[in-house]
Each structure stands twice: as structure tokens, then as C-alpha cells.
Design a protein around this motif. Structure first.
Motif, PDB file in Angstrom:
ATOM      1  N   LEU A   1      42.685  52.988  62.277  1.00  0.00           N
ATOM      2  CA  LEU A   1      42.968  51.773  61.523  1.00  0.00           C
ATOM      3  C   LEU A   1      42.591  51.996  60.067  1.00  0.00           C
ATOM      4  O   LEU A   1      41.540  52.548  59.766  1.00  0.00           O
ATOM      5  N   GLU A   2      43.469  51.588  59.186  1.00  0.00           N
ATOM      6  CA  GLU A   2      43.186  51.704  57.758  1.00  0.00           C
ATOM      7  C   GLU A   2      43.146  50.314  57.154  1.00  0.00           C
ATOM      8  O   GLU A   2      44.029  49.493  57.395  1.00  0.00           O
ATOM      9  N   HIS A   3      42.119  50.068  56.377  1.00  0.00           N
ATOM     10  CA  HIS A   3      41.984  48.787  55.694  1.00  0.00           C
ATOM     11  C   HIS A   3      42.646  48.886  54.329  1.00  0.00           C
ATOM     12  O   HIS A   3      42.368  49.794  53.559  1.00  0.00           O
ATOM     13  N   THR A   4      43.551  47.963  54.055  1.00  0.00           N
ATOM     14  CA  THR A   4      44.223  47.943  52.756  1.00  0.00           C
ATOM     15  C   THR A   4      44.144  46.544  52.176  1.00  0.00           C
ATOM     16  O   THR A   4      44.075  45.550  52.900  1.00  0.00           O
ATOM     17  N   ASN A   5      44.160  46.479  50.879  1.00  0.00           N
ATOM     18  CA  ASN A   5      44.157  45.205  50.178  1.00  0.00           C
ATOM     19  C   ASN A   5      45.602  44.900  49.791  1.00  0.00           C
ATOM     20  O   ASN A   5      46.096  45.367  48.771  1.00  0.00           O
ATOM     21  N   ARG A   6      46.256  44.137  50.617  1.00  0.00           N
ATOM     22  CA  ARG A   6      47.678  43.873  50.404  1.00  0.00           C
ATOM     23  C   ARG A   6      47.916  43.006  49.171  1.00  0.00           C
ATOM     24  O   ARG A   6      48.960  43.098  48.544  1.00  0.00           O
ATOM     25  N   LEU A   7      46.975  42.152  48.824  1.00  0.00           N
ATOM     26  CA  LEU A   7      47.162  41.316  47.636  1.00  0.00           C
ATOM     27  C   LEU A   7      47.140  42.142  46.359  1.00  0.00           C
ATOM     28  O   LEU A   7      47.827  41.831  45.394  1.00  0.00           O
ATOM     29  N   ALA A   8      46.366  43.211  46.336  1.00  0.00           N
ATOM     30  CA  ALA A   8      46.296  44.061  45.150  1.00  0.00           C
ATOM     31  C   ALA A   8      47.608  44.814  44.939  1.00  0.00           C
ATOM     32  O   ALA A   8      47.950  45.156  43.804  1.00  0.00           O
ATOM     33  N   SER A   9      48.338  45.048  46.010  1.00  0.00           N
ATOM     34  CA  SER A   9      49.584  45.802  45.885  1.00  0.00           C
ATOM     35  C   SER A   9      50.771  44.921  45.488  1.00  0.00           C
ATOM     36  O   SER A   9      51.844  45.434  45.191  1.00  0.00           O
ATOM     37  N   LEU A  10      50.593  43.592  45.463  1.00  0.00           N
ATOM     38  CA  LEU A  10      51.682  42.687  45.086  1.00  0.00           C
ATOM     39  C   LEU A  10      51.848  42.637  43.570  1.00  0.00           C
ATOM     40  O   LEU A  10      50.867  42.713  42.822  1.00  0.00           O
ATOM     41  N   THR A  11      53.097  42.495  43.136  1.00  0.00           N
ATOM     42  CA  THR A  11      53.348  42.297  41.710  1.00  0.00           C
ATOM     43  C   THR A  11      53.043  40.846  41.362  1.00  0.00           C
ATOM     44  O   THR A  11      52.874  40.003  42.248  1.00  0.00           O
ATOM     45  N   ASP A  12      52.975  40.554  40.077  1.00  0.00           N
ATOM     46  CA  ASP A  12      52.703  39.178  39.641  1.00  0.00           C
ATOM     47  C   ASP A  12      53.774  38.220  40.155  1.00  0.00           C
ATOM     48  O   ASP A  12      53.485  37.095  40.549  1.00  0.00           O
ATOM     49  N   GLU A  13      55.031  38.669  40.149  1.00  0.00           N
ATOM     50  CA  GLU A  13      56.132  37.824  40.617  1.00  0.00           C
ATOM     51  C   GLU A  13      56.017  37.546  42.113  1.00  0.00           C
ATOM     52  O   GLU A  13      56.208  36.414  42.565  1.00  0.00           O
ATOM     53  N   GLN A  14      55.687  38.577  42.888  1.00  0.00           N
ATOM     54  CA  GLN A  14      55.535  38.405  44.334  1.00  0.00           C
ATOM     55  C   GLN A  14      54.358  37.475  44.649  1.00  0.00           C
ATOM     56  O   GLN A  14      54.444  36.639  45.540  1.00  0.00           O
ATOM     57  N   LEU A  15      53.281  37.619  43.901  1.00  0.00           N
ATOM     58  CA  LEU A  15      52.109  36.770  44.097  1.00  0.00           C
ATOM     59  C   LEU A  15      52.431  35.321  43.763  1.00  0.00           C
ATOM     60  O   LEU A  15      52.052  34.405  44.491  1.00  0.00           O
ATOM     61  N   ALA A  16      53.173  35.098  42.657  1.00  0.00           N
ATOM     62  CA  ALA A  16      53.564  33.743  42.278  1.00  0.00           C
ATOM     63  C   ALA A  16      54.463  33.117  43.339  1.00  0.00           C
ATOM     64  O   ALA A  16      54.320  31.936  43.673  1.00  0.00           O
ATOM     65  N   GLU A  17      55.386  33.898  43.895  1.00  0.00           N
ATOM     66  CA  GLU A  17      56.268  33.402  44.950  1.00  0.00           C
ATOM     67  C   GLU A  17      55.480  33.054  46.207  1.00  0.00           C
ATOM     68  O   GLU A  17      55.746  32.042  46.862  1.00  0.00           O
TER      69      GLU A  17
END
Length: 83
Positions: free
Chosen positions: A14-30
């Protein structure tokens, strides 16, 4: 439970990843907009906006002394009794 443990591969990694850090500003806003829409739909008609202004309420003059008396009574302080 033992049977379920046998179904999982022994070398499963299992690998822990920070999916929010990989989002662009536009994806995060959406994503934020979609969450806000879901919350608004869930609230439905229950949500109401109350408009008004806060007012300063003057404090009661004897409130402090009443509180002080309650504390002294709870501690067993009796001013009429001499030490």
C-alpha cells in the motif's frame, strides 16, 4: 475472518499519496464547487438566511456579586463566623 485473510495477497503493498496535492487549482476549485452544491442540495429547504445586526447588551449590575456569593457558599465561607 481467517478465510478473508487468505484472499488477500501476502505481498500486497500500500502506498500513501496526497491526492489533493496532485490536483491543479482548477480541479480543486471544481471539487470544492461540487461539494458545495451537494451540501446545498442536502440542506434543501431547511436552509434559511437570517439577516440582522448584532446588538450590545448591557451587563447586569449584580451578576458578579451573585456569582461571588455562590462560590463562597460552595466553599463553605461564612463571613458571620469568626475564625
Amino acid at each position: 475472518m481467517k478465510i478473508l485473510a487468505l484472499l488477500v495477497p501476502k505481498e500486497m503493498k500500500l502506498e500513501h499519496t496526497n491526492r489533493l496535492a496532485s490536483l491543479t487549482d482548477e480541479q480543486l476549485a471544481e471539487a470544492i464547487e461540487a461539494i458545495e452544491e451537494m451540501l446545498a442540495r442536502k440542506a434543501g429547504d431547511r436552509a434559511t438566511l437570517i439577516e440582522g445586526e448584532a446588538e450590545v447588551v448591557p451587563s447586569l449590575a449584580g451578576a458578579g456579586k451573585a456569582h461571588e456569593g455562590i462560590v463562597k457558599q460552595a466553599l463553605g465561607f461564612n463571613p458571620s463566623r469568626s475564625p
